[in-house]
Design an enzyme around this catalytic site. Structure first.
Site, mmCIF file in Angstrom:
data_model
loop_
_atom_site.group_PDB
_atom_site.id
_atom_site.type_symbol
_atom_site.label_atom_id
_atom_site.label_comp_id
_atom_site.label_asym_id
_atom_site.label_seq_id
_atom_site.Cartn_x
_atom_site.Cartn_y
_atom_site.Cartn_z
ATOM 1 N N GLU A 179 0.786 -1.246 0.000
ATOM 2 C CA GLU A 179 0.000 0.000 0.000
ATOM 3 C C GLU A 179 0.817 1.294 0.000
ATOM 4 O OE1 GLU A 179 -2.658 -0.425 3.341
ATOM 5 O OE2 GLU A 179 -3.652 -2.166 2.500
ATOM 6 N N GLU A 207 -5.814 -11.060 -0.952
ATOM 7 C CA GLU A 207 -6.624 -10.858 0.268
ATOM 8 C C GLU A 207 -8.102 -10.876 -0.099
ATOM 9 O OE1 GLU A 207 -5.325 -7.527 2.659
ATOM 10 O OE2 GLU A 207 -3.232 -7.785 2.105
HETATM 11 C C1 GLA Z 1 -4.610 -4.620 4.590
HETATM 12 C C2 GLA Z 1 -3.418 -5.455 4.989
HETATM 13 C C3 GLA Z 1 -3.821 -6.717 5.700
HETATM 14 C C4 GLA Z 1 -4.891 -6.491 6.762
HETATM 15 C C5 GLA Z 1 -6.026 -5.660 6.193
HETATM 16 C C6 GLA Z 1 -7.073 -5.359 7.233
HETATM 17 O O1 GLA Z 1 -5.312 -5.177 3.559
HETATM 18 O O2 GLA Z 1 -2.620 -5.795 3.882
HETATM 19 O O3 GLA Z 1 -2.695 -7.272 6.300
HETATM 20 O O4 GLA Z 1 -4.335 -5.884 7.888
HETATM 21 O O5 GLA Z 1 -5.502 -4.455 5.667
HETATM 22 O O6 GLA Z 1 -6.719 -4.340 8.089
#
Ligand code: GLA
Length: 359
Positions: free
Chosen positions: A158, A266
């Site tokens: 990110e 994710e």
């Molecule tokens: C992001 C992070 C994850 C997790 C989510 C939820 O996506 O990459 O590791 O912590 O946030 O907070």
């Protein structure tokens, strides 16, 4: 009127069935998810070290890759400078080895879940040199420990901004300490520490055209400078309303065109539109409709993933079953959601599961 009553009863039954999972089938009749995808890509789940016990059976049967939800983040691994705490991450890696699973490492550099000492020096702000030196120590301690066990790492998570007027996130403490330098450095150090590991840039909103363009600029620049980046991780915290399959497909093609492998890192599909601030859906009819939409959405996105099996090298769900999704823990989205494939009750497969295994 009668029809309406009938429709409502029907929806309630579907809803209960979907929430509870399809209770009619015995365990032997339920196919293994990872085996169904054996010719395509590994199927992963994010775990907490506690879920190895509470969700162990489900993990063993349906997944052949795992990611630590929090246990490999900077603050967990190195809570004090030079003080490493590996026991939870080790437990996850041992579980994976015992069950012949892959491990995705997550994550080395992020603007959240970092320890306070990292960006401080005495009473003041640590210099760029000091922060980069600490980054090097961290990576050089963590990667060799898991060499051969962790096959890929989300090196930077990110870094790109959501704001229209900003390229990289300037509120990140990494950016504030080093400018852009931390990104290329992290990849270079990681590659040296484990030349076999596949190194990923990971982000959310990766299907949104404005953010996708910024991510591509970042990746193109890194690649042009010879920085060892091997993959793009599209997080995939999606919902039943979006992104569209067209947007998902466009993004996969765009990242693959850079010569990178692509992973969905994710994945979860929320029942709520991202801007919906309600605490919970209370109407059973609405809940049933949304669970049906979720099953359809999962079916559509997996159809796209299968089509792009040449470039997609992994699909990881952000959690194992609906009794433990991360959305329950997040203060902003602190409400009951059912974003995964297995029901909270007895971990039975939901309709979404059947939609993606029956292809
Ligand atoms: C992001 C992070 C994850 C997790 C989510 C939820 O996506 O990459 O590791 O912590 O946030 O907070």
């Amino acid at each position: 009127m009668k029809l309406k009553v009938l429709t409502v009863s029907f929806l309630i039954v579907i809803c209960a069935g979907a929430l509870l999972g399809q209770g009619v089938r015995s365990e032997e009749e339920i196919p293994s998810l990872w085996q169904a995808y054996a010719g395509y890509f590994p199927i992963g789940a994010a775990v907490r070290y506690q879920s190895l016990r509470s969700h162990g059976e489900l993990l063993e049967k349906h997944f052949n890759s795992i990611t630590a939800e929090n246990e490999m983040k900077f603050a967990t691994l190195q809570p004090g400078e030079g003080t490493f705490a590996f026991f939870r991450a080790d437990e996850i890696v041992d579980f994976a080895k015992k069950n012949n699973m892959l491990v995705r490492g997550h994550t080395l550099v992020w603007h959240r879940q970092y320890p306070g000492w990292l960006f401080r020096d005495g009473a003041g702000k640590a210099s760029a040199e000091l922060v980069l030196e600490r980054l090097e120590t961290h990576i050089n301690t963590v990667l060799p420990r898991y060499k051969g066990d962790v096959y890929c790492w989300d090196v930077v998570n990110e870094a790109v901004s959501d704001s229209m007027s900003e390229y990289l996130r300037r509120d990140s403490p990494w950016y504030q300490a080093t400018g852009e330098a931390y990104i290329a450095e992290a990849f270079r150090i990681a590659h040296k520490a484990d030349p076999e590991a596949k190194l990923f840039y990971n982000d959310y909103g990766a299907t949104r055209s404005d953010k996708m363009e910024k991510i591509c600029v970042l990746l193109e620049d890194l690649l042009a400078e010879g920085v060892p980046v091997h993959g793009m991780g599209m997080q995939g915290h999606w919902d039943i309303f979006g992104p569209t399959v067209k947007q998902i497909e466009t993004a996969i093609r765009r990242y693959a065109a850079l010569g990178l492998e692509v992973q969905i890192t994710e994945l979860d599909i929320s029942l709520y539109h991202w801007a919906d601030k309600r605490k919970a859906i209370t109407d059973p009819e609405e809940l049933a409709e949304r669970l049906a939409m979720q099953a359809e959405k999962y079916e559509e996105v997996f159809r796209v993933f299968r089509e792009y099996r040449d470039v997609i090298t992994g699909v990881t769900f952000w959690g194992v079953a609906d009794d433990l999704p991360w959305t329950d823990q997040e203060p902003v989205r602190g409400r009951k959601d059912f974003p995964l494939l297995f029901a909270a009750t007895e971990h039975r497969p939901k309709e979404a599961f059947w939609q993606i295994v029956n292809f």
